[in-house]
Design a protein around this motif. Structure first.
Motif, mmCIF file in Angstrom:
data_model
loop_
_atom_site.group_PDB
_atom_site.id
_atom_site.type_symbol
_atom_site.label_atom_id
_atom_site.label_comp_id
_atom_site.label_asym_id
_atom_site.label_seq_id
_atom_site.Cartn_x
_atom_site.Cartn_y
_atom_site.Cartn_z
ATOM 1 N N LEU A 480 0.843 -1.189 0.000
ATOM 2 C CA LEU A 480 0.000 0.000 0.000
ATOM 3 C C LEU A 480 0.879 1.240 0.000
ATOM 4 C CD1 LEU A 480 -2.594 -0.963 2.708
ATOM 5 C CD2 LEU A 480 -3.150 -0.278 0.399
ATOM 6 N N VAL A 481 0.560 2.166 -0.860
ATOM 7 C CA VAL A 481 1.272 3.441 -0.880
ATOM 8 C C VAL A 481 0.222 4.533 -0.829
ATOM 9 C CG1 VAL A 481 2.844 4.903 -2.162
ATOM 10 C CG2 VAL A 481 3.082 2.455 -2.301
ATOM 11 N N ALA A 482 0.382 5.469 0.103
ATOM 12 C CA ALA A 482 -0.624 6.513 0.246
ATOM 13 C C ALA A 482 0.023 7.871 0.105
ATOM 14 C CB ALA A 482 -1.308 6.412 1.598
ATOM 15 N N GLY A 483 -0.660 8.735 -0.621
ATOM 16 C CA GLY A 483 -0.205 10.114 -0.742
ATOM 17 C C GLY A 483 -0.737 10.923 0.420
ATOM 18 N N HIS A 484 -0.082 12.028 0.697
ATOM 19 C CA HIS A 484 -0.508 12.878 1.794
ATOM 20 C C HIS A 484 -1.923 13.419 1.541
ATOM 21 C CE1 HIS A 484 -0.176 15.436 5.181
ATOM 22 N NE2 HIS A 484 -0.130 16.551 4.504
ATOM 23 N N GLY A 485 -2.254 13.586 0.280
ATOM 24 C CA GLY A 485 -3.570 14.119 -0.058
ATOM 25 C C GLY A 485 -4.691 13.099 0.082
ATOM 26 N N GLY A 486 -4.386 11.850 0.412
ATOM 27 C CA GLY A 486 -5.425 10.861 0.638
ATOM 28 C C GLY A 486 -5.504 9.778 -0.416
ATOM 29 N N GLN A 487 -4.784 9.945 -1.528
ATOM 30 C CA GLN A 487 -4.855 8.944 -2.587
ATOM 31 C C GLN A 487 -4.125 7.669 -2.157
ATOM 32 O OE1 GLN A 487 -3.324 11.877 -2.872
ATOM 33 N NE2 GLN A 487 -4.768 13.142 -4.010
ATOM 34 N N LEU A 488 -4.679 6.557 -2.582
ATOM 35 C CA LEU A 488 -4.124 5.265 -2.163
ATOM 36 C C LEU A 488 -3.878 4.398 -3.378
ATOM 37 C CD1 LEU A 488 -6.374 4.230 0.803
ATOM 38 C CD2 LEU A 488 -3.917 4.127 0.797
ATOM 39 N N GLN A 489 -2.730 3.754 -3.399
ATOM 40 C CA GLN A 489 -2.466 2.798 -4.468
ATOM 41 C C GLN A 489 -2.060 1.468 -3.875
ATOM 42 O OE1 GLN A 489 0.282 3.973 -7.538
ATOM 43 N NE2 GLN A 489 -1.112 5.596 -8.213
ATOM 44 N N LEU A 490 -2.447 0.427 -4.552
ATOM 45 C CA LEU A 490 -2.111 -0.906 -4.077
ATOM 46 C C LEU A 490 -1.358 -1.637 -5.180
ATOM 47 C CD1 LEU A 490 -4.565 -3.094 -2.092
ATOM 48 C CD2 LEU A 490 -2.913 -4.109 -3.577
ATOM 49 N N LEU A 491 -0.175 -2.104 -4.846
ATOM 50 C CA LEU A 491 0.638 -2.832 -5.825
ATOM 51 C C LEU A 491 0.725 -4.289 -5.406
ATOM 52 C CD1 LEU A 491 1.764 0.228 -5.988
ATOM 53 C CD2 LEU A 491 3.720 -0.838 -7.033
ATOM 54 N N HIS A 492 0.790 -5.158 -6.381
ATOM 55 C CA HIS A 492 0.907 -6.587 -6.076
ATOM 56 C C HIS A 492 2.338 -7.000 -6.368
ATOM 57 C CE1 HIS A 492 -3.458 -6.304 -6.348
ATOM 58 N NE2 HIS A 492 -3.242 -5.660 -7.474
ATOM 59 N N LEU A 493 3.062 -7.358 -5.341
ATOM 60 C CA LEU A 493 4.466 -7.709 -5.533
ATOM 61 C C LEU A 493 4.656 -9.204 -5.385
ATOM 62 C CD1 LEU A 493 6.302 -5.004 -3.428
ATOM 63 C CD2 LEU A 493 5.917 -5.040 -5.872
ATOM 64 N N SER A 494 5.383 -9.770 -6.319
ATOM 65 C CA SER A 494 5.735 -11.170 -6.133
ATOM 66 C C SER A 494 7.194 -11.328 -6.498
ATOM 67 C CB SER A 494 4.842 -12.078 -6.966
ATOM 68 O OG SER A 494 5.169 -11.921 -8.312
ATOM 69 N N GLY A 495 7.757 -12.409 -6.139
ATOM 70 C CA GLY A 495 9.182 -12.640 -6.389
ATOM 71 C C GLY A 495 9.708 -13.560 -5.324
ATOM 72 N N GLU A 496 9.327 -14.813 -5.450
ATOM 73 C CA GLU A 496 9.756 -15.777 -4.441
ATOM 74 C C GLU A 496 11.051 -16.424 -4.877
ATOM 75 O OE1 GLU A 496 6.373 -18.136 -4.687
ATOM 76 O OE2 GLU A 496 5.344 -17.179 -3.021
ATOM 77 N N GLY A 497 11.785 -16.883 -3.900
ATOM 78 C CA GLY A 497 12.985 -17.663 -4.166
ATOM 79 C C GLY A 497 13.947 -16.967 -5.088
ATOM 80 N N VAL A 498 14.223 -17.616 -6.224
ATOM 81 C CA VAL A 498 15.281 -17.106 -7.084
ATOM 82 C C VAL A 498 14.756 -16.170 -8.167
ATOM 83 C CG1 VAL A 498 16.872 -19.001 -6.723
ATOM 84 C CG2 VAL A 498 15.123 -19.180 -8.485
ATOM 85 N N SER A 499 13.498 -15.781 -8.125
ATOM 86 C CA SER A 499 13.037 -14.836 -9.143
ATOM 87 C C SER A 499 13.076 -13.425 -8.580
ATOM 88 C CB SER A 499 11.636 -15.198 -9.624
ATOM 89 O OG SER A 499 10.746 -15.149 -8.551
ATOM 90 N N ALA A 500 13.339 -12.488 -9.470
ATOM 91 C CA ALA A 500 13.468 -11.096 -9.047
ATOM 92 C C ALA A 500 12.085 -10.536 -8.714
ATOM 93 C CB ALA A 500 14.106 -10.291 -10.165
ATOM 94 N N PRO A 501 12.016 -9.584 -7.790
ATOM 95 C CA PRO A 501 10.706 -9.030 -7.449
ATOM 96 C C PRO A 501 10.085 -8.317 -8.643
ATOM 97 C CG PRO A 501 12.466 -7.754 -6.437
ATOM 98 C CD PRO A 501 13.084 -8.985 -6.996
ATOM 99 N N ARG A 502 8.799 -8.507 -8.808
ATOM 100 C CA ARG A 502 8.125 -7.886 -9.943
ATOM 101 C C ARG A 502 6.680 -7.605 -9.577
ATOM 102 N NH1 ARG A 502 4.971 -11.599 -12.473
ATOM 103 N NH2 ARG A 502 5.229 -13.725 -11.737
ATOM 104 N N LEU A 503 6.039 -6.817 -10.422
ATOM 105 C CA LEU A 503 4.621 -6.559 -10.225
ATOM 106 C C LEU A 503 3.864 -7.766 -10.749
ATOM 107 C CD1 LEU A 503 4.270 -2.886 -11.461
ATOM 108 C CD2 LEU A 503 4.181 -3.696 -9.132
ATOM 109 N N ALA A 504 2.969 -8.286 -9.936
ATOM 110 C CA ALA A 504 2.249 -9.479 -10.369
ATOM 111 C C ALA A 504 0.981 -9.122 -11.110
ATOM 112 C CB ALA A 504 1.923 -10.336 -9.168
ATOM 113 N N GLY A 505 0.641 -7.868 -11.137
ATOM 114 C CA GLY A 505 -0.561 -7.452 -11.842
ATOM 115 C C GLY A 505 -0.562 -5.957 -11.926
ATOM 116 N N PRO A 506 -1.490 -5.406 -12.671
ATOM 117 C CA PRO A 506 -1.511 -3.945 -12.769
ATOM 118 C C PRO A 506 -1.860 -3.317 -11.413
ATOM 119 C CG PRO A 506 -3.438 -4.898 -13.818
ATOM 120 C CD PRO A 506 -2.547 -6.037 -13.458
#
Lengths: 841, 396
Positions: A480-506
């Motif tokens: 979760l990332v929130a701006g001071h103005g109240g906006q909120l964004q949710l990112l889906h992070l994956s990257g288990e084991g030997v794979s590099a972290p990446r966005l798992a979806g928009p």
């Protein structure tokens, strides 16, 4: 802790920000991020398309967040806006609008409304006769004006707001001749200070970095579903509340009883909670103080320590490795580590910024995967420092420059260690770095090269972020990332084991508080405006908790607004995401892999998202809250011109007591070209006071304010101090500080100090400045002898090891770790004698 | 195509916009400053309706994307194309990149989109504004690669590789190198496929020799493709890995060693743990002397003390004759156990237990040689228990 076996190709250039001739290889598309290269073999090339969940989505259950707790009883005043600060004239010749601070308007307001203060002293000095050297050609008779006769001309009439009021010749002449002189003295004294103040206010309006990190925390209770919300409330956000909440996966959270609270002497800027090795800790940052509590299993906080930060604290963080370790950064550029064993120690000090010169004194510190390594950040970059290493060494983790393809003018706004949430599927060595444009994930094992970059495009500063545990195994983790103005964004992070972290979806955006407006009944315009103003208050805190459930995992999201209100939103993972069911069939090789993208949704997917609607409980909450809100008194109007009469100006003369001191002080101040301040005069002249604002409930602040308003501020203070007024200001300030820090935390409400084993609010106060200090008492974490010579971070693991051994061989056990420790090279710092702690560890 | 020259100066055109949005005196760019100012400035030059509608449209597209409303976003995108006719040159020139970024995002997720649609869009976008040709080609190829269309991807990259515009700028050069490297990677995939086929063939077969010939050709072409890029500082793991594999296959050990050494130790490159790992694995395959392996791992130990190779490093050090190596071995082990992700590593704990056992045994032997009768008995008892208990199986 595996390192990704093959990293995404990245160009590495070093250089300043905004280096334009380098292609930006991070293309900033979420889909691009999914396009990792197929591993090794072409056989797998057919099913390389990694599982990029097209419809991975957390669906809000209500159209917007709704108020969970009753509104903050203090009125909310949005404060200064751009309109108050900026020049409002036309920009006819400017191609692009430019922000210009309107100093002249503010100054003219001051001269207009506080004419007596601005001109009174000067006029008073000039009362008898004075010569205006404006026009030499005229006869002497005409240039000499008596102020007394001028004022008599006015006859008590005040031409406020009417430039065409009837004026005598004398007055007109006076205003023409004296205008430049009179205004000049005020402008020269005030102008620069006013400009500075306005620039500061404008800067704060654009970026209020005091709230970085957030002032809302979740203290987990006995079960994962019960806990306490910790947040500040009150008009000045100086009351720390503890509200017990019980979450239920299926329905709305239950608020249990009234909140307990602790009254603090300063606004709460940041609240951090962490549970390490079974110990729950809570740390709070105010402007000049930081405090730490230990929270018992029953949820009662016991004060541990209060620290005073002379230059102002900018950030705190609690260690995820060892209980009770607190990192504090100050505006002076110092980072200190407080531990229950060793007390306060400075681990870093550099008033300069890391990468390039930046005037901001904002500093940040956090922990890393190694218990003894901290990150230190400022606007230009983030560095890793070893607290045990020699000062000055360290490794840059993030550099505001071409390495991360930063833009011109890009600055670090938040740096957070993401390995804190313990059941993490991501590597515990990742750090999140937010700038005003993008967010970066950096692995501390590969510094300077971001593993992931995403342009968040938030319309306000991203000052709050939280990584949540995965709702179910092998699912991506929500960030979760929130701006001071109240906006909120949710990112889906994956990257288990030997794979590099990446966005798992928009990435997705979540509803803001203003979206809750539809849940409220329609109101008359004034109340509607009040409600809207309240809902659009900036976000001060954010915390969330994942609710595991058999069918669909849920997410309980709490926001804290600057008005002191706590809002709640429930989200649930869309059923068709399939991430928890592993329904995604492997793509068949051959022609089918050429099939249209997403044309054939896998079975079980429901392509149309459920439309969120208000539940009766939520609307009931809203209307209850609204009823309470409308009872909150409106903030008093900012300021109205008091109806001064010129008689005060004359009245100064009639005061026998101030006869000597005031003019002398004024003369001395003018001689030095300085402002005349109240301290220079001692006690104030008791002039007819302007109407004081209505005093609210009986509390110290308003009492003090009203006394000060009537000009008896110093007397009140002396009374408060018990009549023992120190001779020098320095002494008084010191005393005030002592008193502040000793009373920074005073328990009230539900918790009674006498019934617990906890010590009274700590009288200790330690300055973060490098002055000699007594070594605070230290506690060995356990009574075992061996523990003394073993580094702290290894004690727990060794203890675990010992626990595995049978009790039959105590000799062998005690020999084992000491053997280990003898090989350790420099345990010198720990050789200091230890005493029993007073802090309750 | 007449305004190529000013398209090349685009990054400069944005500079004056940056100037106005700085926070006074700090040099910091505030993206939300414009919005704040819009609430204040009443007089003066107003934005034209055209500019207002396009910027509103852009906002709506971004909002729809974040709400995953692909259909809606696509509709707005349709209207947004008007920006290509903006009279403001700087805006018009910045537009293709924005359109590509948003458009590709929409087409990637849109339920009705398919590879053909995406390819058509990409081909159109490549030719609007020359600055983006290479970037879009590369992303298009990656997209195709992801959908298993290796040949199309290869064709795409070959086209892009020969593309030139004006004087060769350094950024163009790097992009072309990158495109070549990706092409090389595709060739590596086919080579690798052939290699597995070859391993199934009989050596005396006629097909065998043609296949080998084929592979030789491939290798030569591919090495050219990789060479240029891996000289440029960066993280090139997949390229280096496949390049080294091919070099090794053809017996060019020295070449492979040089590539890996350069990748790991060139100071201009970021300190990439994988570079050291590749070098170590190569040396291990090559059966390099132990001292060499230790020196490689020692450097990796300094960069990433928590790396999983550290356990192997410990094993090598433990079996070393030198006392200092054995000491370092324990240090390595402790360093691993300090890290948050490794505290529960059972292998590391097993190694520690083993190490301690060894040391204790040595100590007991020493004591029993010199000590008294009573001590000896005591130690014998301890010795037994140490032998009996291990961390993994606590007690019988």
């Amino acid at each position: 802790m595996d390192f990704p076996s093959s990293l995404r190709p990245t160009l590495f250039t070093s250089g300043p920000l905004g280096l334009s001739n380098v292609p930006d290889l991070s293309f900033m598309c979420s889909w691009r991020d999914a396009l990792t290269l197929p591993e090794d073999l072409p056989q797998s090339a057919e099913n390389v398309a990694p599982h990029l969940a097209r419809d991975l989505r957390w669906e809000p259950e209500t159209p917007g967040p709704y108020p969970l707790l009753p509104p903050n009883p203090a009125p909310w005043d949005p404060g200064l806006t751009a309109q108050d600060l900026l020049f409002r004239g036309g920009h006819h010749f400017c191609k692009r609008p430019r922000a210009t601070l309107d100093v002249t308007e503010q100054l003219s307001h001051f001269l207009w409304h506080h004419g007596d203060i601005a001109f009174g002293p000067l006029g008073n000095l000039m009362q008898e006769n004075f010569k205006l050297e404006g026009a030499r050609s005229r006869s002497k008779k005409k240039t000499v004006v008596s102020v007394k006769s001028l004022l008599q001309d006015l006859g008590g009439h005040q031409p406020w707001g009417c430039p065409w009021a009837s004026l005598s010749h004398r007055q007109r002449r006076f205003s023409i001749l004296g205008g430049p002189v009179l205004a000049k003295s005020v402008a020269s004294l005030l102008g620069e200070l006013l400009q500075e103040e306005l620039a500061g206010r404008w800067g704060q309006l654009l970026l209020n970095d005091t709230v970085t990190g957030g002032a809302l925390a979740w203290l987990p209770g006995k079960t994962s579903l019960a806990g306490q919300l910790v947040y500040p409330t009150g008009g000045a956000l100086d009351k720390l509340c503890f509200q017990e909440i019980s979450l239920t996966p299926g329905s709305d959270p239950q608020v249990l009883g009234d909140p307990g609270h602790i009254q603090l002497r300063g606004p709460v800027r940041q609240v951090v909670s962490r549970t390490v090795q079974g110990e729950a800790l809570l740390a709070v940052r105010s402007d000049y103080h930081c405090a730490m509590w230990k929270v018992s299993k029953q949820g009662r906080p016991a004060p541990l320590q209060v620290l005073q930060v002379e230059k102002g604290a900018t950030g705190i963080s609690l260690s995820p490795h060892l209980p009770g370790e607190l990192a504090v950064c100050s505006r002076s550029g110092a980072v200190c580590l407080w531990t229950p064993q060793d007390g306060l120690q400075r681990v870093y000090k550099d008033p300069k910024t890391l990468v390039f010169r930046d005037p901001s004194p904002w500093r940040w510190a956090d922990f890393t995967a190694h218990p003894r390594v901290l990150t230190v950040g400022d606007r230009t970059g983030v560095k890793m420092i070893d607290t045990q290493g020699p000062p000055g060494c360290g490794l840059l983790l993030f550099r505001g420059g071409a390495e991360a393809s930063c833009q011109k003018g890009e600055r670090v706004l938040l740096a957070q260690y993401l390995g804190k949430s313990s059941p993490t599927s991501l590597n515990p060595s990742l750090h999140l770095i937010c700038t005003q444009f993008s967010l970066y994930l950096v692995d501390e094992r590969l510094p300077l090269v971001p593993m992931l970059k995403w342009a968040h495009g938030l319309p306000s500063a991203p000052l709050l972020a939280q990584l949540l545990p995965a709702p179910c195994p092998s699912a991506p983790q929500p960030l979760l990332v929130a701006g001071h103005g109240g906006q909120l964004q949710l990112l889906h992070l994956s990257g288990e084991g030997v794979s590099a972290p990446r966005l798992a979806g928009p990435p997705q955006s979540l509803p803001v508080r203003m979206d809750a407006l539809s849940g409220f009944p329609l109101l008359e315009p004034t109340s509607q405006r009040q409600l809207q103003e309240r809902l659009s208050a900036p976000t001060l805190g954010l915390t969330a908790s994942v609710l595991p459930s058999a069918c669909t995992p849920g997410l309980a999201l709490f926001h804290l607004s600057a008005a002191g209100d706590v809002f709640y939103q429930h989200l649930r993972l869309q059923e068709c995401s399939g991430c928890c069911r592993n329904t995604q069939p492997p793509r068949d090789p051959g022609p089918e892999s050429h099939a249209p993208v997403g044309a054939a949704p896998s079975p079980g997917r429901t392509p149309t998202p459920a439309v969120a609607s208000w539940t009766p409980q939520a609307t009931a909450c809203c209307s209850r809250w609204l009823k309470a809100l409308l009872k909150v008194p409106q903030p008093p109007p900012l300021w109205t011109a008091p109806t001064f009469s010129h008689r005060h100006l004359l009245g100064y003369k009639q005061q026998p007591g101030d006869e000597g001191r005031v003019p002398a002080g004024l003369r001395a101040a003018m001689g030095r070209g300085r402002l005349l301040r109240q301290q220079d005069l001692g006690s104030l002249p008791t002039a007819e006071p302007p109407p004081a604002p209505e005093s609210g409930p009986e509390d110290e602040l308003s009492e003090r304010l009203s006394e000060a308003w009537e000009g008896r501020g110093a007397a009140w203070w002396e009374r408060r101090q018990g009549g023992s007024a120190g001779p020098g200001r320095q002494v008084r300030r010191h005393k005030r500080r002592t008193q502040l820090s000793s009373t920074f935390s005073s328990l009230s409400g539900r918790w009674d100090l006498s019934d617990g084993p906890s010590p009274p609010p700590s009288p200790d106060h330690l300055s973060l400045e490098p002055r000699p200090r007594p070594r605070p008492p230290a506690t060995p974490l356990s009574q075992e002898l061996w523990a003394r010579s073993v580094p702290l971070e290894r004690q727990q693991t060794l203890r675990d090891y010992m626990a595995k051994l049978p009790p039959a061989c105590p000799t062998a056990a005690s020999a084992t770790p000491s053997q280990a420790s003898s090989i350790r090279s420099t345990p010198s710092r720990r050789q200091a004698p230890r005493k029993k702690s007073r802090m309750g560890f | 195509m007449s305004d190529f020259s000013d398209e090349l100066t685009r990054p400069m055109a944005e500079a004056d916009e940056v100037e106005t949005s700085m926070l006074s005196g700090t040099g910091m760019y505030i993206p939300w400053l414009r919005k704040q100012m819009e609430t204040v400035v009443t007089g003066g030059r107003k934005e034209k309706d055209f500019a207002q509608t396009t910027s509103a449209c852009l906002e709506l597209i971004q909002e729809a994307l974040l709400k995953h409303e692909w259909q809606k976003a696509a509709e707005y995108m349709h209207s947004y194309f008007q920006i290509l006719e903006d009279t403001d040159t700087s805006k018009r020139q910045a537009a293709p990149e924005i359109i590509w970024r948003l458009g590709s995002e929409i087409l990637y997720y849109h339920p009705k989109s398919n590879v053909e649609t995406f390819s058509t869009f990409a081909d159109r976008m490549k030719n609007i504004g020359v600055m983006n040709y290479l970037k879009i080609s590369l992303q298009h190829a990656l997209y195709l690669l992801h959908h298993g269309m290796l040949e199309d991807a290869n064709r795409n990259l070959s086209q892009a590789e020969t593309w030139r515009y004006g004087e060769k700028s350094s950024s163009q050069e790097i992009l072309i190198n990158l495109i070549q490297a990706y092409k090389g990677l595709l060739q590596y995939y086919t080579w690798s496929k052939k290699k597995t086929e070859l391993s199934k063939l009989d050596e005396d077969d006629y097909a065998y020799s043609t296949a080998t010939q084929n592979m030789l050709n491939h290798s030569w072409k591919t090495s050219i493709n990789f060479c240029a890029l891996i000289q440029i500082p960066g993280v090139w793991d997949p390229f280096v890995k496949s390049y080294v594999e091919m070099l090794e296959f053809y017996g060019d050990q020295d070449g492979a060693r040089e590539v890996l050494t350069n990748y790991a130790y060139d100071e201009k490159f970021p300190s990439n743990p994988n570079a050291h790992m590749y070098l170590y694995n190569f040396l291990k395959r090559e059966k390099a002397p132990k001292e060499k392996l230790i020196s490689v791992l020692k450097i990796l130990y300094q960069i990433v003390p928590s790396h999983k190779l550290m356990l192997e490093f410990h094993r090598i050090l433990r079996n070393s004759e030198k006392e200092e190596h054995r000491k370092l071995g324990l240090e390595v082990l402790f360093a691993v156990l300090d890290f948050a992700g490794c505290t529960k590593n059972i292998t590391a704990w097993k190694y520690l237990a083993k190490y301690l056992k060894q040391t204790l045994m040595g100590y007991f032997r020493y004591v029993s040689k010199q000590g008294h009768q009573v001590l000896r008995k005591k130690i014998k008892r301890m010795n037994k228990s140490v032998k009996r208990y291990s961390i993994v199986n606590p007690g019988p």
